[in-house]
Design a protein around this motif. Structure first.
Motif, mmCIF file in Angstrom:
data_model
loop_
_atom_site.group_PDB
_atom_site.id
_atom_site.type_symbol
_atom_site.label_atom_id
_atom_site.label_comp_id
_atom_site.label_asym_id
_atom_site.label_seq_id
_atom_site.Cartn_x
_atom_site.Cartn_y
_atom_site.Cartn_z
ATOM 1 N N HIS A 198 53.130 32.133 44.767
ATOM 2 C CA HIS A 198 53.779 32.488 43.520
ATOM 3 C C HIS A 198 53.630 33.780 42.941
ATOM 4 O O HIS A 198 52.608 34.252 43.076
ATOM 5 C CB HIS A 198 53.329 31.497 42.353
ATOM 6 N N ASP A 199 54.842 34.413 42.553
ATOM 7 C CA ASP A 199 54.819 35.717 41.866
ATOM 8 C C ASP A 199 53.987 35.734 40.657
ATOM 9 O O ASP A 199 54.052 34.698 39.927
ATOM 10 C CB ASP A 199 56.077 36.246 41.692
ATOM 11 N N GLN A 200 53.170 36.883 40.308
ATOM 12 C CA GLN A 200 52.366 36.681 39.171
ATOM 13 C C GLN A 200 52.584 37.759 38.126
ATOM 14 O O GLN A 200 53.151 38.756 38.561
ATOM 15 C CB GLN A 200 50.627 36.827 39.653
ATOM 16 N N PRO A 201 52.610 37.656 36.969
ATOM 17 C CA PRO A 201 52.701 38.503 35.921
ATOM 18 C C PRO A 201 51.995 40.083 36.294
ATOM 19 O O PRO A 201 50.803 39.611 36.525
ATOM 20 C CB PRO A 201 52.497 38.120 34.704
ATOM 21 N N MET A 202 52.725 41.042 36.008
ATOM 22 C CA MET A 202 51.975 42.238 36.660
ATOM 23 C C MET A 202 52.006 43.152 35.278
ATOM 24 O O MET A 202 52.869 43.701 34.842
ATOM 25 C CB MET A 202 52.748 42.861 37.439
ATOM 26 N N PRO A 203 50.621 43.502 34.751
ATOM 27 C CA PRO A 203 50.802 44.507 33.642
ATOM 28 C C PRO A 203 51.280 45.976 34.097
ATOM 29 O O PRO A 203 51.054 46.252 35.401
ATOM 30 C CB PRO A 203 49.275 44.596 33.380
ATOM 31 N N TYR A 204 51.854 46.656 33.261
ATOM 32 C CA TYR A 204 52.650 47.855 33.500
ATOM 33 C C TYR A 204 51.664 48.717 34.008
ATOM 34 O O TYR A 204 52.119 49.469 35.014
ATOM 35 C CB TYR A 204 53.319 48.376 32.250
ATOM 36 N N ALA A 205 50.427 48.765 33.901
ATOM 37 C CA ALA A 205 49.393 49.716 34.398
ATOM 38 C C ALA A 205 49.138 49.347 35.623
ATOM 39 O O ALA A 205 48.868 50.257 36.648
ATOM 40 C CB ALA A 205 47.959 49.522 33.518
ATOM 41 N N ASP A 206 49.364 48.042 36.268
ATOM 42 C CA ASP A 206 49.087 47.965 37.597
ATOM 43 C C ASP A 206 50.540 48.311 38.336
ATOM 44 O O ASP A 206 50.217 48.794 39.574
ATOM 45 C CB ASP A 206 49.153 46.451 37.856
#
Length: 298
Positions: free
Chosen positions: A160-168
């Motif tokens: 499953h794709d996971q939410p990714m913070p913009y910093a990542d």
């Protein structure tokens, strides 16, 4: 569940099969795969909840391909795309394109114009989506003040794709490139909604992919299709509950209904889709294509 066996296409070597698409490399005069181009073939496979379903949706690959080509033409002033030619083998005519081989970015670039789905789940938890703070009091289906970039990881088939913070995203591709794809992703969704609104459709959110050709950022894969986006009939839009749609949400809803008998948390593969669900899903994809393009699908 795994993808079906790839086709044997004379003059092409199979490279990879994803949830929905198959990649082939054209062979050069020596019989070796070319390093600069790929044949991108959209299948009729349907993916949902990280499974590739056993039941295909007839003509789905053609709808995705033809609609993407239509949108690519309307986005060329924003970003170049990967299409080289639509001259493809007869066995995959209408559902394949010859494209530039790119260095794909390791990020699913998602933009949201309305709050629903996984974004709504995140918002209800802490008022944020992928680390972006949103206004209080939003409902399922609420329009956002402006399109928001909510990237996710690019997971392998079955994960499953996971939410990714913009910093990542910045850590993965660099600050300059992260800023570029954020701007492009939200601009694509905004342009899509400008055009779709004239045709009675709201595009709630969309996922796009970018690759690099040297230093150039190039739009790849598909764009603004019923697989990569949520399409809602504008005249039925009513925040506060799930919206009717022209996309694969119809399949998701059936899979999680009592009619399917499937427990999403069981880890078991979903059941086959019944004929009426297949027919209705195909009809929704075709209607989205016809309403957006003004063309009759054949």
């Amino acid at each position: 569940m795994t993808s079906s066996q790839p086709l044997a296409l004379p003059g092409y070597a199979h490279v990879y099969s994803g949830k929905v698409r198959d990649l082939y490399a054209p062979l050069d005069d020596s019989g070796a795969p070319r390093a600069d181009q790929l044949l991108l073939v959209a299948s009729d496979r349907m993916s949902a909840y990280d499974f590739v379903l056993d039941t295909p949706i007839p003509d789905k690959g053609k709808v995705l391909t033809q609609l993407s080509l239509w949108w690519f033409e309307r986005l060329t002033d924003l970003v170049p795309n990967h299409v080289v030619s639509t001259d493809v083998p007869a066995a995959v005519e209408g559902r394949a394109v010859l494209v530039r081989r790119l260095e794909m970015l390791p990020v699913e670039c998602v933009a949201r114009a309305y709050l629903t789905g996984g974004g709504l789940v995140e918002y209800r938890a802490d008022g944020h989506v992928s680390g972006v703070a949103l206004p209080e009091g939003l409902l399922d289906g609420s329009r956002l003040p402006e399109p928001v970039f909510t990237p996710s990881t690019k997971a392998p088939v079955g994960e499953h794709d996971q939410p990714m913070p913009y910093a990542d995203v910045e850590a993965a591709v660099g600050a300059s490139l992260a800023d570029r794809v954020r701007g492009l992703t939200t601009a694509i969704l905004a342009r899509g909604n400008e055009i779709a609104a004239e045709r009675g459709i709201l595009i709630a959110d969309t996922k796009v992919e970018f690759g690099l050709d040297g230093d150039d950022v190039v739009l790849a894969d598909e764009v603004l299709t019923p697989d990569s986006s949520r399409f809602w009939p504008a005249d039925l839009w009513e925040p506060g509950h799930a919206q009717p749609s022209y996309d694969k949400q119809y399949v998701r809803d059936w899979l999680t209904s009592p009619a399917s008998g499937w427990d999403r948390s069981s880890g078991e593969a979903p059941p086959d889709l019944p004929a009426d669900v297949v027919e209705q899903t195909r009809a929704k994809y075709v209607e989205a294509y016809e309403r957006l393009t003004g063309r009759t699908f054949s």
